[in-house]
Design a protein around this motif. Structure first.
Motif, PDB file in Angstrom:
ATOM      1  N   UNK A 120       0.865  -1.172   0.000  1.00  0.00           N
ATOM      2  CA  UNK A 120       0.000   0.000   0.000  1.00  0.00           C
ATOM      3  C   UNK A 120       0.900   1.220   0.000  1.00  0.00           C
ATOM      4  N   UNK A 121       0.616   2.167  -0.897  1.00  0.00           N
ATOM      5  CA  UNK A 121       1.494   3.311  -1.105  1.00  0.00           C
ATOM      6  C   UNK A 121       0.698   4.601  -0.985  1.00  0.00           C
ATOM      7  N   UNK A 122       1.254   5.564  -0.258  1.00  0.00           N
ATOM      8  CA  UNK A 122       0.727   6.928  -0.241  1.00  0.00           C
ATOM      9  C   UNK A 122       1.453   7.693  -1.339  1.00  0.00           C
ATOM     10  N   UNK A 123       0.699   8.209  -2.287  1.00  0.00           N
ATOM     11  CA  UNK A 123       1.279   8.929  -3.409  1.00  0.00           C
ATOM     12  C   UNK A 123       0.796  10.382  -3.351  1.00  0.00           C
ATOM     13  N   UNK A 124       1.732  11.305  -3.345  1.00  0.00           N
ATOM     14  CA  UNK A 124       1.402  12.732  -3.319  1.00  0.00           C
ATOM     15  C   UNK A 124       1.673  13.308  -4.709  1.00  0.00           C
ATOM     16  N   UNK A 125       0.620  13.817  -5.328  1.00  0.00           N
ATOM     17  CA  UNK A 125       0.727  14.412  -6.654  1.00  0.00           C
ATOM     18  C   UNK A 125       0.793  15.921  -6.478  1.00  0.00           C
ATOM     19  N   UNK A 126       1.818  16.501  -7.066  1.00  0.00           N
ATOM     20  CA  UNK A 126       2.037  17.939  -6.930  1.00  0.00           C
ATOM     21  C   UNK A 126       1.886  18.601  -8.298  1.00  0.00           C
ATOM     22  N   UNK A 127       1.184  19.699  -8.317  1.00  0.00           N
ATOM     23  CA  UNK A 127       0.966  20.423  -9.574  1.00  0.00           C
ATOM     24  C   UNK A 127       2.194  21.193  -9.977  1.00  0.00           C
TER      25      UNK A 127
END
Length: 127
Positions: A120-127
């Motif tokens: 399980x992975x926490x993925x942070x998408x940044x603009x």
């Protein structure tokens, strides 16, 4: 009186360690057979390549968005069965899942052999 107490406190570890060394080996049926180590080691999968997530220009999202994904990393290091568990912006789910499917890992190992694993992975998408 005080000297006797101090002497007994200082010498008591010697008697306990001697008693531990003098205990006879167990002849229990479970311990009498030779055993081999259960494992020579376990290592987890590590990301080798992670492409950028493409965010459509029409998407109205904050500067940083969190996604929680569950996936399987195969013995070959490729991702399989990518599933988005938590998404703040469902319109980005397709883009995020497509990018995660392109991730490449060094596979997890057990006894120095590659094995498939789930993560399980926490993925942070940044603009």
């Amino acid at each position: 009186m005080r000297r006797t107490f101090i002497a007994s406190v200082l010498l008591s570890p010697l008697f306990l360690s001697a008693a531990a060394l003098a205990t006879p080996p167990s002849t229990d049926a479970f311990t009498s057979t030779p055993t081999r180590p259960l494992s020579t080691g376990v290592t987890q999968a590590h990301v080798l390549y992670a492409p950028n997530v493409t965010i459509p220009a029409s998407a109205i999202v904050p500067s940083v968005t969190e996604f929680v994904l569950h996936m399987k990393v195969g013995e070959d290091g490729k991702t399989k069965n990518v599933e988005i568990i938590k998404s703040a912006y469902p319109e980005l789910d397709g883009s995020v899942a497509a990018a995660v499917r392109q991730f490449r890992f060094s596979p997890a190992t057990l006894d120095k052999q590659p094995v498939a694993t789930e993560m399980t992975v926490d993925l942070f998408v940044q603009r």
